[in-house]
Each structure stands twice: as structure tokens, then as C-alpha cells.
Scaffold this motif. Structure first.
Motif, PDB file in Angstrom:
ATOM      1  N   ASN A   1       1.026  -1.076   0.134  1.00 15.54           N
ATOM      2  CA  ASN A   1       0.271  -0.002   0.131  1.00 15.54           C
ATOM      3  C   ASN A   1       1.032   1.242   0.130  1.00 15.54           C
ATOM      4  O   ASN A   1       1.893   1.421   0.861  1.00 15.54           O
ATOM      5  N   PHE A   2       0.690   2.233  -1.055  1.00 17.47           N
ATOM      6  CA  PHE A   2       1.350   3.368  -1.115  1.00 17.47           C
ATOM      7  C   PHE A   2       0.335   4.368  -0.566  1.00 17.47           C
ATOM      8  O   PHE A   2      -0.761   4.564  -0.987  1.00 17.47           O
ATOM      9  N   CYS A   3       0.836   5.148   0.672  1.00 17.21           N
ATOM     10  CA  CYS A   3      -0.098   6.164   1.271  1.00 17.21           C
ATOM     11  C   CYS A   3       0.603   7.336   1.048  1.00 17.21           C
ATOM     12  O   CYS A   3       1.690   7.752   1.903  1.00 17.21           O
ATOM     13  N   VAL A   4       0.034   8.182   0.658  1.00 22.28           N
ATOM     14  CA  VAL A   4       0.377   9.660   0.186  1.00 22.28           C
ATOM     15  C   VAL A   4      -0.255  10.854   1.218  1.00 22.28           C
ATOM     16  O   VAL A   4      -1.526  10.808   1.093  1.00 22.28           O
ATOM     17  N   ILE A   5       0.431  11.219   2.049  1.00 21.62           N
ATOM     18  CA  ILE A   5      -0.214  12.251   3.234  1.00 21.62           C
ATOM     19  C   ILE A   5       0.237  13.609   2.757  1.00 21.62           C
ATOM     20  O   ILE A   5       1.361  13.811   3.119  1.00 21.62           O
ATOM     21  N   PRO A   6      -0.902  14.412   2.562  1.00 23.89           N
ATOM     22  CA  PRO A   6      -0.442  15.869   2.436  1.00 23.89           C
ATOM     23  C   PRO A   6      -0.335  16.556   3.849  1.00 23.89           C
ATOM     24  O   PRO A   6      -0.765  15.989   4.879  1.00 23.89           O
ATOM     25  N   TRP A   7       0.112  17.814   3.637  1.00 24.34           N
ATOM     26  CA  TRP A   7       0.137  18.566   4.894  1.00 24.34           C
ATOM     27  C   TRP A   7      -1.204  18.766   5.485  1.00 24.34           C
ATOM     28  O   TRP A   7      -2.042  19.102   4.659  1.00 24.34           O
ATOM     29  N   TYR A   8      -1.470  19.084   6.761  1.00 18.66           N
ATOM     30  CA  TYR A   8      -2.731  18.842   7.587  1.00 18.66           C
ATOM     31  C   TYR A   8      -3.784  17.735   7.288  1.00 18.66           C
ATOM     32  O   TYR A   8      -4.654  17.782   7.421  1.00 18.66           O
ATOM     33  N   GLY A   9      -3.236  16.672   6.411  1.00 17.40           N
ATOM     34  CA  GLY A   9      -3.908  15.601   6.296  1.00 17.40           C
ATOM     35  C   GLY A   9      -3.521  14.293   7.243  1.00 17.40           C
ATOM     36  O   GLY A   9      -3.930  13.183   6.888  1.00 17.40           O
ATOM     37  N   ASP A  10      -2.671  14.396   8.093  1.00 11.19           N
ATOM     38  CA  ASP A  10      -1.996  13.501   8.844  1.00 11.19           C
ATOM     39  C   ASP A  10      -2.904  13.016  10.134  1.00 11.19           C
ATOM     40  O   ASP A  10      -2.605  12.056  10.750  1.00 11.19           O
ATOM     41  N   GLY A  11      -4.078  13.740  10.284  1.00 13.61           N
ATOM     42  CA  GLY A  11      -4.832  13.271  11.391  1.00 13.61           C
ATOM     43  C   GLY A  11      -4.442  13.871  12.681  1.00 13.61           C
ATOM     44  O   GLY A  11      -5.127  13.690  13.786  1.00 13.61           O
ATOM     45  N   VAL A  12      -3.220  14.580  12.695  1.00 19.65           N
ATOM     46  CA  VAL A  12      -2.455  15.036  13.918  1.00 19.65           C
ATOM     47  C   VAL A  12      -2.758  16.671  13.847  1.00 19.65           C
ATOM     48  O   VAL A  12      -2.998  17.282  15.076  1.00 19.65           O
ATOM     49  N   ASN A  13      -2.119  17.197  12.672  1.00 15.47           N
ATOM     50  CA  ASN A  13      -2.192  18.632  12.509  1.00 15.47           C
ATOM     51  C   ASN A  13      -3.504  19.296  11.961  1.00 15.47           C
ATOM     52  O   ASN A  13      -3.648  18.844  10.716  1.00 15.47           O
ATOM     53  N   PRO A  14      -4.247  19.986  12.601  1.00 14.40           N
ATOM     54  CA  PRO A  14      -5.474  20.452  11.924  1.00 14.40           C
ATOM     55  C   PRO A  14      -5.167  21.784  10.893  1.00 14.40           C
ATOM     56  O   PRO A  14      -4.107  22.175  11.099  1.00 14.40           O
ATOM     57  N   PRO A  15      -5.927  21.709   9.809  1.00  7.03           N
ATOM     58  CA  PRO A  15      -5.311  22.850   8.978  1.00  7.03           C
ATOM     59  C   PRO A  15      -5.800  24.227   9.708  1.00  7.03           C
ATOM     60  O   PRO A  15      -6.712  24.482  10.514  1.00  7.03           O
ATOM     61  N   PRO A  16      -5.255  25.243   9.186  1.00  9.08           N
ATOM     62  CA  PRO A  16      -5.341  26.678   9.799  1.00  9.08           C
ATOM     63  C   PRO A  16      -6.754  26.986   9.286  1.00  9.08           C
ATOM     64  O   PRO A  16      -7.360  26.890   8.526  1.00  9.08           O
ATOM     65  N   ASP A  17      -7.208  28.071  10.191  1.00 11.12           N
ATOM     66  CA  ASP A  17      -8.492  28.888  10.160  1.00 11.12           C
ATOM     67  C   ASP A  17      -9.546  27.902   9.873  1.00 11.12           C
ATOM     68  O   ASP A  17     -10.680  28.119   9.362  1.00 11.12           O
ATOM     69  N   GLY A  18      -9.664  26.865  10.709  1.00 13.70           N
ATOM     70  CA  GLY A  18     -10.953  25.759  10.464  1.00 13.70           C
ATOM     71  C   GLY A  18     -10.981  25.273   9.058  1.00 13.70           C
ATOM     72  O   GLY A  18     -12.317  25.011   8.843  1.00 13.70           O
TER      73      GLY A  18
END
Length: 452
Positions: free
Chosen positions: A160-177
Motif C-alpha cells: 500500500n502506498f499512502c501519500v499524506i498531504p500537509w494537514y492531512g495526517d490526522g494530527v495537525n489540523p488545517p489553519p483557520d478551520g
């Protein structure tokens, strides 16, 4: 037919090409009322220039918001991801390709076979093989982590290849909601690459190269600030072999996050939990501490406290991964110590509460333990009274007083002593009873016959 008629006919044919019945109704209406032909032509033009362009943009489902001031957003119809108009144009543009691989089985964000593409502009995307529309993707500069791990519990070896973008790791929420972007996950069978081509259409893959190694090589050549991470024997190997392939090492640990079952992989850059949504990647720089809880005979829980790098002032968030087999405790503990991850198992918050039963008797020590003076003094008073009562009982206790009792009955202590020394004391009691009997018989023998 006049030129104007041909012109609006072509526009209507193009606008309603996918709905022949609606197109026929439009032409029937024009025949009935020719004066409305310009109106239908304007409707057709509006459909071409607005509705279809919106539908084309709606096919993009994973685009990470760019840094800096947020441009005007367009809502994506899949419900939870937004994309800027500028990013959408770059994602869907008809740009030259660096490579593409057909018939790739995707599972996130949608379960479907698609064509994986890498454009010359740096976009990693997935294209529908029937409609030829771009379904989702993002620019390589928006990719934070890429992992390639064996798929557990499969009869045939897969990755399985898992490509995780910024703010898509489940730990760091994206800014400004803003809504979090979704990761991309696809599966590759272990074997020679199939339907893999360069941008010029030439087949890809060197002799002896597998599909997994080919994709990993192509991604590493195009990624800007990260590389594909794979499991490593020097990092972690499960104590239990692969369930369906007994001769192979297993690099995963089965765990539960809430009611969702998944797999933990302990990698060189962090801990990955997959493969059901939402995926979570605990990068080393995001981990505040790791602790063990609910340690039982067969299982234990792993608690990972994280602090968001995008918002360091926020309170740490804790993730509990439960029901991990005790057989892997040693390997996980070695991994945690090797990477210097703080073990918070004995942190103050996890210690049992101190009820101060055996607390120091001075008030200063009681206050230092965090108890109120009034409550502390009552506890100390009760403790002292209990100790004094025990001391008095010990002082009054005389082991030799048991045999000097004049009472005809026996106490409970004497009964206990009788049970402990049953043999020896039984003989003494027998002798005493015989002596009493002889005394009674003797007294009767001395009396006159008329009084007997």
C-alpha cells in the motif's frame, strides 16, 4: 437552413450532447415557436460556459490549501474538501506527463481503478479511465509523508502506498478551520510492473524491477522535500510472523482506535496507523510523549500524546491505540527508547491518587502533599487513635493468664489455643477429668451406707 439556424443548432447539440431526449424537446419547442430560438441558444451557451466548467472543477477532491493569504475558494461537491481556482486549473490542465500507470487500485479517497499520473508541472493525480476526467490529486510540494508498507494478512504479497498531504495526517489540523485534505492510498501487487509508461508512452521498468520499486523510484525522483519510507528491520519487526505467509517477517502490529481495527507500522520517521479512514501519521516532531496503559497479561494499550506543529500553543491531544499483543511489547519499547520518545507511563497524571493514609504527622508535610489542613488533621487523628488502641491492646496482653482463669467456661482465645495444641492439651484434660471422677467416687465411699 440559414447560417443562424446552423449556428444555434451546433451550440444546442454541444450543450445537450449527453441528454438526447432533452435536446429533442428543445428542437420541438423551436419548431413550434421559432421566435424562441435565440432564447434556447442563450441557455445552451450558459450551460457550456458555466455548468460544465463547474462540473469539471467538482471532480477534484484532494487539493491542499496553499500557504499565505487564502485565495477565493470553490466548494467541491464531494462534501469536505475545497480547492482554489488556481490549484484546480493546475491540477486538471492538459500538461505533459512524466509517467503514468494504468489500472491502479485506489482505496482512499475513493475505491476504484484509476490511472496514476505525474505531470511535468509537479502534480500527482488520478484520472478516471472511462470519462478521462481528473478525479483528485495535489502538487508534490503539498506532500508531507509517503509510506509504502506491506498489506497485512493477504495470501499474495501486496504493498500500500499512502501519500499524506500537509494537514492531512490526522494530527495537525488545517489553519483557520479549513477542512482537512484527504490522503491518497493505492495498492500494488508484488511482481513486474504492468501498464507503466513514461510521458512519451515508452514502457517503464528495468529488468527485475517490481511494480512497488518502480513506483517508489519514480516518486522519489519527483518529490521535493520528502522521500518514500518503507519498514526496516533495524526499526521494528513484529515478534509474530505474517499470518498468511509464515516464512515472511511481519512489520505491523494489530491495534484498535476506538472501535476501528487497523495496523501500526513503526517507521524511521514516525508511527503510521492505517488503513481505514481516517489515517493517522505520528511524525517524531509531533509526538509529545508515549505511555503504556491497561497492561494486562495478553494485551496493552499505547497512548500517544501529540502537539500540533501548526499550533504549538494548543493543548496536547492524546490518541489511544488499544488491544496490542503483549508479544510485541519488547520490540515497541525498544523502538520508543531508540528514538528518544518520552515515556509518560509514570507521569503525575497517570499515578494513583495518594489518599495520605500513612502521611507524616506534622502539618507542614500534610500541606506539602496538597491536602487541606482540616481534612489532614482528621485523618491523622483517626490514624493516631487506631495506633494507640493497638498499643494498649498489646500492653494488656499476657500470654500466661489463660491457664489461671477460675471460670468454668473457656474463652474464644482458649478455644483457639486448644485447636492449635489439640494432642498435648487433650491428654492433660483427660487426666484432670479422671482425677475429678476418682474424688467423687472416693467421697461417696466414705459416707455411711444409709446416706449413700
Amino acid at each position: 437552413m440559414s447560417f443562424a439556424a446552423v449556428n444555434y443548432s451546433a451550440t444546442i447539440d454541444q450543450a445537450f450532447a449527453n441528454d438526447s431526449s432533452l435536446r429533442k424537446r428543445v428542437y420541438d419547442a423551436i419548431k413550434t415557436t421559432p421566435q424562441h430560438a435565440p432564447l434556447f441558444e442563450d441557455i445552451a451557451k450558459y450551460t457550456l460556459t458555466n455548468v460544465r466548467s463547474d462540473n469539471a472543477n467538482a471532480s477534484q477532491t484532494v487539493v491542499v490549501p496553499s500557504e499565505g493569504p487564502a485565495p477565493k475558494k470553490r466548494k467541491i461537491q464531494n462534501g469536505d474538501v475545497e480547492a482554489s481556482a488556481e490549484s484546480s486549473a493546475g491540477l486538471t490542465e492538459d500538461a505533459p506527463l512524466k509517467f503514468y500507470i494504468q489500472d491502479v487500485s485506489f482505496s482512499v479517497p475513493m475505491r476504484k481503478k484509476l490511472t496514476l499520473e505525474m505531470t511535468a508541472g509537479g502534480y500527482l493525480r488520478a484520472r478516471n479511465q472511462t470519462s478521462k476526467q481528473v478525479e483528485f490529486g495535489f502538487h508534490v510540494s503539498k506532500i508531507r509523508h509517503v509510506v509504502a508498507v506491506p498489506v497485512p494478512e493477504k495470501n499474495q504479497r501486496q504493498f500500500n502506498f499512502c501519500v499524506i498531504p500537509w494537514y492531512g495526517d490526522g494530527v495537525n489540523p488545517p489553519p483557520d478551520g479549513q477542512p482537512a485534505p484527504e490522503a491518497m492510498v493505492w495498492t500494488v501487487a508484488d511482481g513486474p510492473p504492468k501498464a507503466a509508461f513514461s510521458g512519451t508512452g515508452q514502457p517503464l521498468g528495468a529488468e527485475g524491477e517490481t511494480g512497488e520499486s518502480l513506483i517508489r523510484r519514480m516518486l522519489n525522483e519527483n518529490l521535493t522535500h520528502t522521500q518514500v519510507v518503507r519498514p526496516d528491520d533495524r526499526q521494528f519487526v513484529s515478534a509474530m510472523a505474517e499470518a498468511h505467509r509464515k516464512t515472511e517477517k511481519a512489520y505491523h502490529v494489530k491495534a484498535f482506535r476506538g472501535s476501528k481495527e487497523g495496523y501500526l507500522f513503526f517507521l524511521s520517521t514516525g508511527i503510521f496507523f492505517g488503513f481505514k479512514k481516517p489515517l493517522v501519521f505520528f511524525a517524531f516532531e509531533d509526538i509529545e510523549s508515549i505511555s503504556y496503559t491497561s497492561v494486562l497479561q495478553r494485551t496493552f494499550n499505547l497512548n500517544i500524546a501529540t502537539r500540533s506543529t501548526s499550533n504549538p500553543e494548543a493543548e496536547p491531544e492524546e490518541f489511544e491505540l488499544s488491544m496490542i499483543d503483549q508479544a510485541d511489547f519488547s520490540g515497541i519499547d525498544t523502538y520508543i527508547k531508540k528514538h528518544g520518545l518520552q515515556d509518560a507511563s509514570l507521569a503525575e497524571a497517570r499515578r494513583a491518587k495518594k489518599y495520605n493514609v500513612n502521611a507524616p504527622k506534622n502539618e507542614e508535610a500534610a500541606v506539602a502533599n496538597g491536602e487541606g489542613e482540616e481534612e489532614e488533621s482528621e485523618l491523622q487523628k483517626a490514624q493516631r487513635e487506631l495506633e494507640d488502641q493497638e498499643d494498649e491492646e498489646e500492653e494488656d496482653y499476657d500470654p500466661g493468664s489463660e491457664g489461671e482463669s477460675d471460670g468454668s467456661g473457656t474463652s474464644s482465645d482458649e478455644d483457639d489455643d486448644d485447636e492449635e495444641g489439640e494432642g498435648e492439651e487433650g491428654e492433660e484434660e483427660g487426666d484432670d477429668e479422671g482425677a475429678d471422677l476418682m474424688d467423687e467416687l472416693g467421697s461417696e465411699a466414705e459416707l455411711p451406707e444409709d446416706q449413700v
